[in-house]
Design a protein around this motif. Structure first.
Motif, PDB file in Angstrom:
ATOM      1  N   PRO A  79       0.681  -1.213  -0.215  1.00 21.87           N
ATOM      2  CA  PRO A  79       0.077  -0.011  -0.058  1.00 21.87           C
ATOM      3  C   PRO A  79       0.914   1.363   0.005  1.00 21.87           C
ATOM      4  CG  PRO A  79      -0.511  -1.698   1.344  1.00 21.87           C
ATOM      5  CD  PRO A  79       0.725  -2.020   1.336  1.00 21.87           C
ATOM      6  N   SER A  84       6.215   9.048   1.503  1.00 18.56           N
ATOM      7  CA  SER A  84       7.300   9.927   2.171  1.00 18.56           C
ATOM      8  C   SER A  84       7.882   8.950   3.387  1.00 18.56           C
ATOM      9  CB  SER A  84       6.887  11.124   2.879  1.00 18.56           C
ATOM     10  OG  SER A  84       5.835  10.887   3.761  1.00 18.56           O
ATOM     11  N   SER A 146       6.607  16.352   7.236  1.00 19.36           N
ATOM     12  CA  SER A 146       6.408  15.924   6.001  1.00 19.36           C
ATOM     13  C   SER A 146       5.013  16.279   5.556  1.00 19.36           C
ATOM     14  CB  SER A 146       6.706  14.374   5.835  1.00 19.36           C
ATOM     15  OG  SER A 146       5.890  13.796   6.858  1.00 19.36           O
ATOM     16  N   THR A 158       1.108   4.698   9.499  1.00 17.06           N
ATOM     17  CA  THR A 158       2.648   4.717  10.292  1.00 17.06           C
ATOM     18  C   THR A 158       2.415   5.361  11.777  1.00 17.06           C
ATOM     19  OG1 THR A 158       2.725   7.124   9.247  1.00 17.06           O
ATOM     20  CG2 THR A 158       3.735   5.176   8.315  1.00 17.06           C
TER      21      THR A 158
HETATM   22  C1  LIG Z   1      11.217  15.061   5.154  1.00 20.32           C
HETATM   23  C2  LIG Z   1      10.341  14.339   5.961  1.00 20.32           C
HETATM   24  C3  LIG Z   1       9.946  14.685   6.975  1.00 20.32           C
HETATM   25  C4  LIG Z   1       9.407  13.494   7.928  1.00 20.32           C
HETATM   26  N1  LIG Z   1       8.741  14.138   9.148  1.00 20.32           N
HETATM   27  C5  LIG Z   1       7.758  13.022   9.955  1.00 20.32           C
HETATM   28  C6  LIG Z   1       7.409  13.628  11.246  1.00 20.32           C
HETATM   29  O1  LIG Z   1       7.798  15.047  11.657  1.00 20.32           O
HETATM   30  N2  LIG Z   1       6.647  12.774  11.864  1.00 20.32           N
HETATM   31  C7  LIG Z   1       6.222  11.442  11.311  1.00 20.32           C
HETATM   32  O2  LIG Z   1       5.408  11.003  11.920  1.00 20.32           O
HETATM   33  N3  LIG Z   1       6.873  11.062  10.130  1.00 20.32           N
HETATM   34  C8  LIG Z   1       7.490  12.035   9.515  1.00 20.32           C
HETATM   35  N4  LIG Z   1       8.040  11.645   8.423  1.00 20.32           N
HETATM   36  C9  LIG Z   1       7.823  10.013   7.716  1.00 20.32           C
HETATM   37  C10 LIG Z   1       6.709   9.814   6.931  1.00 20.32           C
HETATM   38  O3  LIG Z   1       6.157  11.179   6.305  1.00 20.32           O
HETATM   39  C11 LIG Z   1       5.278   9.381   7.804  1.00 20.32           C
HETATM   40  O4  LIG Z   1       5.756   8.402   7.844  1.00 20.32           O
HETATM   41  C12 LIG Z   1       4.129   9.563   6.895  1.00 20.32           C
HETATM   42  O5  LIG Z   1       3.008   9.356   7.767  1.00 20.32           O
HETATM   43  C13 LIG Z   1       3.869   8.755   5.832  1.00 20.32           C
HETATM   44  O6  LIG Z   1       2.821   9.183   4.963  1.00 20.32           O
HETATM   45  P1  LIG Z   1       2.740   8.901   3.522  1.00 20.32           P
HETATM   46  O7  LIG Z   1       1.418   9.032   2.928  1.00 20.32           O
HETATM   47  O8  LIG Z   1       3.941   9.333   2.728  1.00 20.32           O
HETATM   48  O9  LIG Z   1       3.005   7.213   3.315  1.00 20.32           O
HETATM   49  P2  LIG Z   1       3.569   6.084   2.512  1.00 20.32           P
HETATM   50  O10 LIG Z   1       5.067   6.383   2.281  1.00 20.32           O
HETATM   51  O11 LIG Z   1       3.042   5.959   1.142  1.00 20.32           O
HETATM   52  O12 LIG Z   1       3.542   4.514   3.374  1.00 20.32           O
HETATM   53  C14 LIG Z   1       4.005   4.664   4.489  1.00 20.32           C
HETATM   54  C15 LIG Z   1       3.776   3.437   5.133  1.00 20.32           C
HETATM   55  O13 LIG Z   1       2.215   3.190   5.254  1.00 20.32           O
HETATM   56  C16 LIG Z   1       1.640   2.228   4.414  1.00 20.32           C
HETATM   57  N5  LIG Z   1       0.432   2.815   3.795  1.00 20.32           N
HETATM   58  C17 LIG Z   1       0.600   3.941   3.116  1.00 20.32           C
HETATM   59  N6  LIG Z   1      -0.760   4.157   2.700  1.00 20.32           N
HETATM   60  C18 LIG Z   1      -1.729   3.210   3.221  1.00 20.32           C
HETATM   61  C19 LIG Z   1      -2.947   3.122   3.440  1.00 20.32           C
HETATM   62  N7  LIG Z   1      -3.723   4.037   2.610  1.00 20.32           N
HETATM   63  N8  LIG Z   1      -3.343   1.931   4.010  1.00 20.32           N
HETATM   64  C20 LIG Z   1      -2.615   1.153   4.749  1.00 20.32           C
HETATM   65  N9  LIG Z   1      -1.234   1.213   4.749  1.00 20.32           N
HETATM   66  C21 LIG Z   1      -0.756   2.541   4.069  1.00 20.32           C
HETATM   67  C22 LIG Z   1       2.773   1.752   3.318  1.00 20.32           C
HETATM   68  O14 LIG Z   1       2.523   0.550   3.009  1.00 20.32           O
HETATM   69  C23 LIG Z   1       4.057   2.144   4.155  1.00 20.32           C
HETATM   70  O15 LIG Z   1       4.394   1.081   4.970  1.00 20.32           O
HETATM   71  C24 LIG Z   1       8.905  12.352   7.399  1.00 20.32           C
HETATM   72  C25 LIG Z   1       9.206  11.837   6.332  1.00 20.32           C
HETATM   73  C26 LIG Z   1      10.141  12.860   5.364  1.00 20.32           C
HETATM   74  C27 LIG Z   1      10.663  12.371   3.887  1.00 20.32           C
END
Ligand SMILES: Cc1cc2nc3c(=O)[nH]c(=O)nc-3n(C[C@H](O)[C@H](O)[C@H](O)COP(=O)(O)OP(=O)(O)OC[C@H]3O[C@@H](n4cnc5c(N)ncnc54)[C@H](O)[C@@H]3O)c2cc1C
Length: 482
Positions: A79, A84, A146, A158
């Motif tokens: 998924p 990010s 992010s 997450t």
């Molecule tokens: C520059 C930067 C700064 C960041 N700062 C923070 C911060 O301050 N706090 C923080 O908590 N995190 C932070 N992160 C980490 C990241 O942004 C988080 O983990 C965020 O919650 C991921 O969301 P996403 O939509 O990008 O998920 P994705 O990257 O698309 O996926 C992340 C995980 O969730 C699963 N997933 C995604 N979508 C679904 C869905 N719809 N159903 C089930 N599973 C799913 C995926 O399989 C994967 O395991 C940061 C990352 C970056 C690059």
């Protein structure tokens, strides 16, 4: 029998239509990893299984059909929403997998100002919904760095936390209800209510599942009044981390709820506050909410900090200016890539949490071991950015020179540093993950993390995903399920 790439593509075309399938090799390569392998990505070297296709979901029905197919045919499904992730969560441990992309599910379904909750599809970017809310004088209170990249489904999956967590909590405190699809195609909805005591809180089966149990399609979170006119910022320099942790503890134990409470060590502060830091640690607070509450919170913080003579106050404008530029937009991601290529030096982070009486020991021992045991480290340090009544987190930051081939970077630097931090936190009774999630990188320690409660986690995985097709290897390595 593992289906071939062609068979997987053919089946997906039948289910969602060719127009919703991405199969160009370059995009697939970049979709075989996340930022855990950013050096491989920057170098154009891809060592992990390349997906057979990216499947773009347009409706919950698409997700149900695709998951059911994967479940019946042993196709691993990753998924993905905002892409990010930082912790090897988007890598596949099985070949010919698919990436199920929910970023097209991007409707804000309802901003309910009376019941103070907002309902969004999984692919809504947090920054987008936050901007819509702020225009109405409202906020989610959720602000990970992010925010411009991450989407609602991924944030919930997450168990993310944001920069104002000390006041608003993590996403688990904000979530009201949700819809999720399980690998057998079952679409489930958890209704939106303020609280219930009708058995276990099943939201928490879904929150933090990292795509390893189910696919989140819709999310409802609480909203709050946004009152920037009352924001107050406080900043101090100080000599040592131990005193900083003590101040954080005192503020929390006294019952104050600043939205931000952060403590940077000298090394980490140098990267953020070189204009005033003078080789010292930096302590930051922000108070927000109604005017009376922010005034009382600010006065309480000032009173506590005043007892520590080593603390020197800095202009509050310096802190508010710094804070305004903290988030990562796609431009910052691109700039970072260029910088890595130019300097051959790269940084990463590992975040843990522990009770107050253990946090300084973890900080000192992990930093000392990284310096002593890993080559080419240019600096290691960190900050605490999320505090609680009983403890705080530590966000280790480390940089190293890249004296290796792109394929060796993970093994020579990143994994060994990660391992030291995980080991030190677990040894002192802390958790190995505060908010980025387990992914595959920290999965090898999952039994140590959970202890006897690993039974509950393993049983959930076996019950909801018996064929291990939901992001196999995430959170629980394959061999732990035998
Ligand atoms: C520059 C930067 C700064 C960041 N700062 C923070 C911060 O301050 N706090 C923080 O908590 N995190 C932070 N992160 C980490 C990241 O942004 C988080 O983990 C965020 O919650 C991921 O969301 P996403 O939509 O990008 O998920 P994705 O990257 O698309 O996926 C992340 C995980 O969730 C699963 N997933 C995604 N979508 C679904 C869905 N719809 N159903 C089930 N599973 C799913 C995926 O399989 C994967 O395991 C940061 C990352 C970056 C690059």
């Amino acid at each position: 029998m593992v289906l071939s790439r062609e068979e997987v593509r053919e089946a997906m075309t039948k289910l969602v239509g060719a127009e919703n399938l991405v199969t160009d090799e370059k995009t697939l390569q970049h979709s075989s990893i996340d930022r855990y392998r950013k050096y491989e990505d920057i170098s154009g070297v891809f060592t992990q299984p390349i997906p057979a296709a990216i499947v773009k979901a347009r409706h919950t029905d698409d997700i149900a059909k695709v998951l059911q197919f994967c479940n019946e045919n042993g196709v691993n499904c990753i998924p993905r929403t905002g892409n990010s992730a930082l912790e090897s969560m988007l890598e596949s441990v099985k070949p010919n997998h698919i990436v199920l992309d929910g970023s097209g599910l991007n409707k804000v379904i309802k901003i309910d100002e009376y019941n103070m909750q907002v309902t969004c599809e999984a692919g809504v970017v947090l920054e987008d919904i936050e901007n819509q809310l702020r225009a109405k004088g409202l906020t989610t209170g959720h602000s990970p760095q992010s925010k411009p990249l991450a989407q609602m489904g991924g944030l919930v999956a997450t168990r993310s936390t944001g920069q104002f967590s000390t006041l608003y909590g993590g996403i688990e405190d904000m979530i009201v209800g949700l819809e999720a699809v399980f690998p057998n195609g079952e679409v489930t909805r958890i209704k939106n209510i303020p609280r219930r005591a009708a058995g276990p809180d099943i939201r928490h089966v879904v929150v933090g599942n990292e795509g390893a149990l189910c696919y989140i399609t819709e999310v409802t979170v609480k909203i709050f009044k946004y009152q920037p006119e009352n924001h107050r910022f406080y900043g101090y320099t100080l000599d040592d981390m131990e005193v900083g942790f003590e101040i954080l503890r005192e503020v929390m134990v006294a019952g104050y709820k600043p939205s931000i409470a952060r403590l940077y060590d000298v090394a980490d502060a140098a990267g953020h506050f070189s204009h005033f830091q003078k080789d010292k640690c930096v302590l930051i607070f922000m108070a927000e909410g109604p005017a009376g509450i922010t005034a009382a919170t600010g006065a309480g913080i000032e009173e506590i900090v005043a007892k520590y003579k080593q603390c020197e106050q800095v202009e509050s404008q310096l802190i508010s200016d710094w804070f305004d530029n903290l988030n990562w937009f796609p431009e910052q991601v691109a700039e970072e890539r260029e910088e890595i290529v130019a300097t051959k030096n790269m940084g990463f982070t590992t975040e843990i949490a522990a009770n107050w009486d253990k946090i300084n020991a973890i900080y000192e021992s992990a930093c000392a071991r990284v310096k002593a045991e890993v080559p080419d480290v240019t600096w290691v340090g960190g900050h605490s950015s999320h505090s609680y009544m009983n403890g705080t987190n530590l966000y280790f930051v480390y940089y190293y020179d890249l004296n290796c081939e792109p394929t060796e970077e993970i093994h020579k630097y990143h994994n060994p540093i990660n391992k030291i931090i995980v080991e030190e936190s677990l040894k002192h009774g802390g958790t190995m993950v505060h908010h980025h999630g387990v992914g595959k990188a920290r999965a090898p320690w999952i039994k140590d993390e959970y202890g006897s409660s690993f039974y509950i986690l393993k049983t959930l995985k076996q019950a909801f995903d018996p064929n291990n097709v939901m992001n196999a290897g995430n959170i629980i390595p394959l061999e732990f399920l035998d």
